[in-house]
Design a protein around this motif. Structure first.
Motif, mmCIF file in Angstrom:
data_model
loop_
_atom_site.group_PDB
_atom_site.id
_atom_site.type_symbol
_atom_site.label_atom_id
_atom_site.label_comp_id
_atom_site.label_asym_id
_atom_site.label_seq_id
_atom_site.Cartn_x
_atom_site.Cartn_y
_atom_site.Cartn_z
ATOM 1 N N THR A 1 0.825 -1.194 0.000
ATOM 2 C CA THR A 1 0.000 0.000 0.000
ATOM 3 C C THR A 1 0.864 1.251 0.000
ATOM 4 O OG1 THR A 1 -0.112 0.105 2.408
ATOM 5 C CG2 THR A 1 -1.785 -1.210 1.288
ATOM 6 N N SER B 1 0.956 3.795 2.091
ATOM 7 C CA SER B 1 1.570 4.137 3.377
ATOM 8 C C SER B 1 2.786 3.273 3.654
ATOM 9 C CB SER B 1 0.549 4.003 4.511
ATOM 10 O OG SER B 1 0.070 2.679 4.602
ATOM 11 N N LEU B 2 2.693 1.980 3.333
ATOM 12 C CA LEU B 2 3.851 1.115 3.540
ATOM 13 C C LEU B 2 4.966 1.424 2.557
ATOM 14 C CD1 LEU B 2 2.332 -2.385 4.326
ATOM 15 C CD2 LEU B 2 3.508 -0.848 5.877
ATOM 16 N N ALA C 1 1.120 -0.505 15.904
ATOM 17 C CA ALA C 1 0.825 -0.674 14.484
ATOM 18 C C ALA C 1 1.257 0.561 13.690
ATOM 19 C CB ALA C 1 -0.662 -0.945 14.287
ATOM 20 N N GLU C 2 1.016 1.740 14.238
ATOM 21 C CA GLU C 2 1.442 2.981 13.588
ATOM 22 C C GLU C 2 2.958 3.018 13.423
ATOM 23 O OE1 GLU C 2 -0.034 6.295 15.769
ATOM 24 O OE2 GLU C 2 -2.147 5.804 15.431
ATOM 25 N N ARG D 1 4.056 0.590 10.675
ATOM 26 C CA ARG D 1 3.640 1.133 9.387
ATOM 27 C C ARG D 1 4.547 2.278 8.949
ATOM 28 N NH1 ARG D 1 -1.598 3.584 10.329
ATOM 29 N NH2 ARG D 1 -1.931 1.585 11.374
ATOM 30 N N GLU E 1 -3.981 -4.982 11.468
ATOM 31 C CA GLU E 1 -3.023 -4.225 10.661
ATOM 32 C C GLU E 1 -2.590 -5.019 9.435
ATOM 33 O OE1 GLU E 1 -0.268 -1.056 9.690
ATOM 34 O OE2 GLU E 1 -2.105 -1.184 10.886
ATOM 35 N N TYR E 2 -2.482 -6.322 9.566
ATOM 36 C CA TYR E 2 -2.072 -7.174 8.453
ATOM 37 C C TYR E 2 -3.069 -7.107 7.302
ATOM 38 C CZ TYR E 2 -0.879 -11.499 5.957
ATOM 39 O OH TYR E 2 -0.546 -12.416 4.989
ATOM 40 N N HIS F 1 -3.419 -3.162 5.748
ATOM 41 C CA HIS F 1 -2.302 -2.630 4.967
ATOM 42 C C HIS F 1 -1.496 -3.790 4.393
ATOM 43 C CE1 HIS F 1 -3.092 1.441 6.419
ATOM 44 N NE2 HIS F 1 -3.273 0.900 7.602
ATOM 45 N N TYR G 1 2.763 -6.742 4.619
ATOM 46 C CA TYR G 1 3.515 -7.326 5.722
ATOM 47 C C TYR G 1 3.719 -8.820 5.512
ATOM 48 C CZ TYR G 1 2.238 -3.095 8.412
ATOM 49 O OH TYR G 1 2.075 -1.816 8.850
ATOM 50 N N HIS H 1 7.847 -5.623 8.485
ATOM 51 C CA HIS H 1 7.694 -4.630 7.421
ATOM 52 C C HIS H 1 8.231 -5.194 6.109
ATOM 53 C CE1 HIS H 1 8.096 -0.908 5.157
ATOM 54 N NE2 HIS H 1 7.271 -0.369 6.032
#
Length: 263
Positions: free
Chosen positions: A2, A4-5, A65-66, A69, A82-83, A86, A89, A211
């Motif tokens: 994504t 953000s990642l 999680a933040e 990320r 979170e997985y 986004h 991972y 990550h």
């Protein structure tokens, strides 16, 4: 991966290349201790298989999680939500925070029966449990609203407001505040048990997530060995860790054995 990642990937890659240290994020609760106790007790080197030192940081699940990320840590025992939220991972199959049925530390505490509640306050520390509650509310057709509250100054008293509320109300609690709340409220509902009642299935709340730019870091062997040592020595883990979190060793041992599943 994504957006953000992808943005965070540059930060992580720079961190990996410029530092020999591997940053590991932990939820700031008693429930993670069997997975890392062996490192804390020096029964295992706190290092990757190729010798890079592990540096541990703790935060509540939503903050953890933040951090993962954003590339502030390489790996973390992070909310499983979170997985899915986004993609990108990797999961290290080296233990999870899960339950076969009743988890004991993800609760709705309430001043009235569940079916009569008008509102339930959400726990800002939560990520997986908040979304599990949304699923359960829809499936069970509960009529209460979900309310985002302020971050409490004292998480151990985050639910006290419901005792003085003018309407039937509840509060979602997770982790150590949930454990400490048992027996203090007129009604208590376990989300792990409610999920099991709906599906007949176990539930995983958190797992080791890596990550995307750290997937080549050799973490499986040390994390798996730490889990094995912790699960094989739960009595010692409880003795060593419980007082630090404000619980008795007997209470912690019962929680580890009867509520949690570290598969």
């Amino acid at each position: 991966m994504t957006g953000s990642l992808r943005t965070a990937a540059t930060k992580v890659l720079t961190m990996i290349n410029n530092s020999s240290e591997v940053r590991v994020g932990l939820v700031a609760y008693l429930n993670v201790q069997p997975l890392v106790w062996a490192f804390e007790q020096a029964l295992l080197p706190a290092a990757t298989r190729d010798g890079r030192p592990l540096h541990f940081d703790s935060a509540v699940p939503s903050k953890l999680a933040e951090r993962l990320r954003a590339g502030q840590c390489h790996v973390g025992i992070v909310p499983i939500y979170e997985y899915f939220a986004h993609p990108g991972y990797a999961i290290v199959p080296a233990g999870a925070i899960a339950t076969r049925r009743r988890v004991g530390s993800v609760l709705i505490v309430a001043n009235s029966p569940l079916e009569k509640l008008r509102c339930v306050g959400l726990d800002r520390a939560s990520l997986t449990s908040v979304n599990l509650l949304r699923v359960l509310r829809a499936e069970y057709r509960w009529d209460f609203s979900l309310v985002d509250g302020n971050e409490p100054a004292d998480p151990m008293h985050a639910a006290d407001w419901i005792l003085h509320a003018n309407e039937p109300a509840g509060q979602l609690l997770i982790g150590d505040p949930a454990l400490a709340a048992v027996g203090k409220f007129p009604y208590t509902y376990d989300l792990g048990a409610l999920w099991y009642g709906l599906t007949g299935l176990p539930f995983a709340f958190a797992a080791w997530l890596v990550h995307p730019c750290a997937t080549d870091v050799p973490l499986l062997e040390p994390l798996s060995r730490a889990r094995e040592l912790g699960v094989d020595n739960l009595e010692r883990v409880a003795e060593d860790c419980a007082p630090r979190f404000g619980f008795s060793p007997a209470f912690a041992l019962s929680y580890f054995r009867e509520n949690l599943w570290f598969k």
